[in-house]
Enzyme design. Structure first.
Site, short mmCIF file in Angstrom:
data_model
loop_
_atom_site.label_atom_id
_atom_site.label_comp_id
_atom_site.label_asym_id
_atom_site.label_seq_id
_atom_site.Cartn_x
_atom_site.Cartn_y
_atom_site.Cartn_z
N ASP A 96 1.41 -1.22 0.01
CA ASP A 96 0.04 -0.14 -0.26
C ASP A 96 0.59 1.47 -0.22
O ASP A 96 1.47 1.10 0.57
CB ASP A 96 -0.48 0.10 1.11
CG ASP A 96 -1.39 -1.54 1.05
OD1 ASP A 96 -1.38 -2.05 1.45
OD2 ASP A 96 -2.89 -1.10 1.20
N HIS A 123 -1.10 4.41 -0.38
CA HIS A 123 -2.16 5.39 -0.07
C HIS A 123 -1.89 7.11 0.65
O HIS A 123 -1.90 7.75 0.99
CB HIS A 123 -2.06 4.79 1.58
CG HIS A 123 -3.49 3.61 1.64
ND1 HIS A 123 -4.87 4.02 1.52
CD2 HIS A 123 -3.38 2.19 2.37
CE1 HIS A 123 -5.16 2.87 1.66
NE2 HIS A 123 -4.18 1.78 2.68
N ASP A 157 -3.94 -0.01 -3.54
CA ASP A 157 -4.21 0.61 -2.25
C ASP A 157 -3.22 1.68 -2.66
O ASP A 157 -2.28 2.08 -2.01
CB ASP A 157 -4.21 0.77 -1.51
CG ASP A 157 -5.32 -0.34 -1.04
OD1 ASP A 157 -6.38 -0.81 -1.73
OD2 ASP A 157 -5.57 -0.03 0.24
N ASP A 176 -6.01 7.10 -1.51
CA ASP A 176 -7.04 7.71 -0.54
C ASP A 176 -6.32 7.60 0.34
O ASP A 176 -5.24 7.19 0.57
CB ASP A 176 -7.88 6.37 -0.94
CG ASP A 176 -9.52 6.33 -1.60
OD1 ASP A 176 -9.32 7.68 -1.42
OD2 ASP A 176 -10.23 5.06 -1.31
N ARG A 177 -7.09 8.09 1.78
CA ARG A 177 -6.48 8.64 2.89
C ARG A 177 -5.28 9.51 2.82
O ARG A 177 -5.15 10.70 2.91
CB ARG A 177 -5.92 7.25 3.04
CG ARG A 177 -6.25 5.97 4.47
CD ARG A 177 -7.26 6.83 5.47
NE ARG A 177 -7.82 5.81 5.92
CZ ARG A 177 -8.96 5.47 6.57
NH1 ARG A 177 -9.00 6.73 7.94
NH2 ARG A 177 -9.78 4.51 6.80
N ASN A 181 -8.31 -2.89 -3.07
CA ASN A 181 -9.94 -2.46 -2.30
C ASN A 181 -10.31 -0.91 -2.28
O ASN A 181 -11.56 -0.86 -2.32
CB ASN A 181 -10.20 -2.85 -1.36
CG ASN A 181 -9.45 -2.58 0.20
OD1 ASN A 181 -8.07 -2.76 0.50
ND2 ASN A 181 -9.89 -1.66 1.25
N HIS A 182 -9.57 0.09 -2.05
CA HIS A 182 -9.19 1.15 -2.25
C HIS A 182 -9.63 1.80 -4.19
O HIS A 182 -9.88 3.10 -3.80
CB HIS A 182 -8.32 2.01 -1.70
CG HIS A 182 -8.65 1.86 -0.15
ND1 HIS A 182 -9.30 2.78 0.02
CD2 HIS A 182 -9.06 1.20 0.90
CE1 HIS A 182 -9.69 2.76 2.15
NE2 HIS A 182 -8.65 1.69 2.05
N HIS A 234 -3.81 -8.02 -3.51
CA HIS A 234 -4.16 -7.24 -2.10
C HIS A 234 -4.54 -7.41 -1.00
O HIS A 234 -4.08 -7.30 0.24
CB HIS A 234 -4.89 -5.68 -2.91
CG HIS A 234 -4.90 -5.11 -1.77
ND1 HIS A 234 -3.90 -4.09 -1.14
CD2 HIS A 234 -5.11 -4.74 -0.62
CE1 HIS A 234 -4.05 -3.68 -0.49
NE2 HIS A 234 -5.45 -3.31 0.13
N ARG A 237 -13.73 -7.26 8.89
CA ARG A 237 -13.55 -5.93 8.12
C ARG A 237 -14.76 -5.53 7.59
O ARG A 237 -15.45 -4.64 7.52
CB ARG A 237 -12.70 -5.75 6.71
CG ARG A 237 -11.24 -5.27 6.95
CD ARG A 237 -10.40 -5.99 5.65
NE ARG A 237 -9.10 -6.19 6.16
CZ ARG A 237 -8.13 -5.36 6.21
NH1 ARG A 237 -8.41 -3.88 6.21
NH2 ARG A 237 -7.06 -5.68 5.99
N HIS A 245 -2.24 -4.58 2.52
CA HIS A 245 -3.97 -4.64 3.41
C HIS A 245 -3.64 -4.43 4.48
O HIS A 245 -4.69 -3.59 5.07
CB HIS A 245 -4.88 -5.84 2.79
CG HIS A 245 -5.96 -5.80 3.09
ND1 HIS A 245 -6.93 -4.68 2.60
CD2 HIS A 245 -7.15 -6.81 3.25
CE1 HIS A 245 -7.55 -4.66 2.94
NE2 HIS A 245 -8.54 -5.92 3.20
#
Length: 502
Positions: free
Chosen positions: A247, A249, A276, A279-280, A308-309, A357, A405, A432
């Site tokens: 990730d 991010h 990923d 995001d964030r 997943n993002h 991921h 989750r 992840h």
């Protein structure tokens, strides 16, 4: 999506066998001690040490499992560690104990919002407003959630059903580059090494790439990904180096630090980025455009997997959509989504290492061929191979368990062993999850997590890491690193305003 460090699913769930089953069986001494432990947990929570907070709330629950607030507080801590399935479960337990415990409605609604289940969240907010019709805070949360539900319904209603994609219809030639633009230029619409190097420097100085160039890169990247299967096979020659990153991010300056330490991507220095990208972190546009630039520059030596993002719901909630709208337009959000929908779901290196991921599956019969044939040009579903590749997590104990989750599955060492044997693989690599050192070996070293965003969200204090292998020695070699300074833009700066309500 990252979650709390460690394996809280094994260590922190209460042991029901040792818990009292009758409120009358709880001694006054245990009640007092449970409340003291809850206060200790609150201190950990206040200091953003959510892992220890969860541990303490769990101990309080073991002593006295009949207090709604214990479950409600732990639900909140699970929300902060992105264990949305556990947060949902605890909020529901709190409401079973006390249907008037309004905070539990908020917790459950927040978890559903985070998972993109906006209609379920709206029901809980509505329940609070009915109990407290004059509560302004409750009304605000209800209104914000309702806006999202209406917007989604509107967008669905006006969506074109003629099968045409924005990438096929956008008039790129009509887009104008301003005369005073002094950044990198595509050469006849094509990415070059000079462009890639100049883009890195321009982004480092927080300059913006013209919309025309962004669209050209996105349309070309989509075409490239469309030509790949859902499972991409990678051949690494003997003695050749290969790097796997987890990730990112939106942490652009940490991405540049990887290139500083490990070398920029090239045909001699190939990379796989394992989902990923966005995001964030608040430099997601810079991250994804840099990575796509390298994909176009080295299509056979630079690889990108879907996380997943890389999905519409996550982008709406966690900042990427807001960032794209702030820096460009709503139209570009749609174009990014089209590209994300075509990202491969997994990669297989030298037919011995599977990289995805999230993780493995809810049944033991999934083969590499099944993954390869999985249709992916869509938003991730709530179950099935695509969902589990993006969302699942390993657990230390054998067997399978519902996901912390709320999506995907948790799988044990026996599940990993059977999958590897069936598919004649040596080990799996996934991402992840935040890890203290940026990586973790589980299941006897057969399930490896790599996470490349150090000091995740500027709060977690974790290291990032990447993995090096060579074609003749597939033994993973790990490099951990600290975060580097970045411009004063906080993580989640572009996230949905809804998050600021909690």
């Amino acid at each position: 999506m990252a979650t709390a460090m460690g394996n809280e699913n094994a260590a922190m769930e209460e042991t029901t066998e040792s818990m009292p089953s009758d409120p009358e069986a709880v001694s006054e001494e245990d009640k007092k001690r449970a409340d003291e432990i809850k206060e200790e947990a609150n201190v950990f929570f206040k200091n953003e040490d959510y892992t220890n907070a969860i541990d303490k709330y769990s101990k309080a629950i073991q002593l006295n499992p009949f207090v709604a607030a214990y479950f409600g507080n732990r639900s909140f801590a699970y929300l902060r560690t992105e264990c949305f399935g556990y947060a949902l479960n605890d909020a529901s337990k709190a409401l079973n104990l006390d249907k008037n415990y309004l905070k539990a409605y908020y917790r459950r609604a927040s978890a559903n919002m985070a998972l993109g289940k906006f209609k379920l969240a709206l029901k809980d907010f509505e329940a609070v407003t009915k109990v407290r019709p004059s509560d302004k805070d409750a009304r605000t949360k209800y209104n914000e959630c309702n806006k999202i539900c209406k917007r989604i319904a509107f967008e669905k209603a006006i969506a074109s059903d003629d099968g045409k994609c924005l990438a096929d219809t956008i008039d790129i030639e009509s887009l104008v580059i301003e005369a005073n633009y002094d950044g990198p230029h595509l050469q006849d619409g094509t990415v070059t090494l000079d462009f890639a190097n100049a883009l890195i420097e321009a982004y480092k100085e927080q300059k913006k790439l013209p919309k025309k160039y962004v669209c050209q890169i996105l349309v070309q990247a989509k075409k490239l990904f469309c030509e790949q299967d859902s499972l991409v096979y990678i051949d690494v020659p003997p003695k050749a180096k290969f790097t796997i990153c987890g990730d990112i991010h939106g942490q652009y300056y940490d991405l540049l630090n990887i290139f500083q330490m490990n070398g920029k991507p090239s045909e001699e220095n190939p990379y796989l980025f394992n989902g990923d990208f966005v995001d964030r972190g608040s430099f997601s546009v810079e991250c994804i455009m840099t990575l796509l630039t390298y994909k176009l520059l080295y299509p056979k030596h630079f690889f990108m997997a879907r996380g997943n993002h890389e999905s519409l719901t996550m982008n709406q909630m966690y900042g990427f959509e807001g960032e794209v709208k702030s820096k460009y337009s709503s139209q570009l959000c749609e174009l990014f989504t089209e590209v994300f929908n075509w990202l491969p779901l997994a990669h297989c290196i030298n037919k011995k290492i599977l990289v995805m991921h999230g993780g493995l599956f809810s049944n033991d019969n999934v083969t590499l061929d099944d993954i390869s044939k999985t249709y992916r040009n869509k938003q991730p579903p709530d179950s099935g191979i695509m969902c589990e590749l993006l969302w699942s997590d390993p657990q230390p104990q054998a067997g399978r368990a519902p996901s912390k989750r709320g999506v995907g599955v948790q799988f044990g060492p026996d599940v990993t062993a059977r999958f590897l044997e069936l598919n004649k693989l040596d080990y799996v690599v996934r991402s992840h999850e935040v890890k203290n050192e940026g990586y973790e070996l589980m299941h006897g070293g057969k399930c490896i997590t790599v996470f490349s965003a150090p000091n995740y969200c500027d709060t977690m204090g974790n290291k990032g890491a990447y993995i090096n292998i060579t074609g003749d020695d597939l033994t993973p070699k790990f490099t951990s690193y600290e975060s580097v300074p970045h411009p004063n833009v906080k993580p989640m700066a572009y996230a949905n305003p809804f998050f600021g309500l909690f």
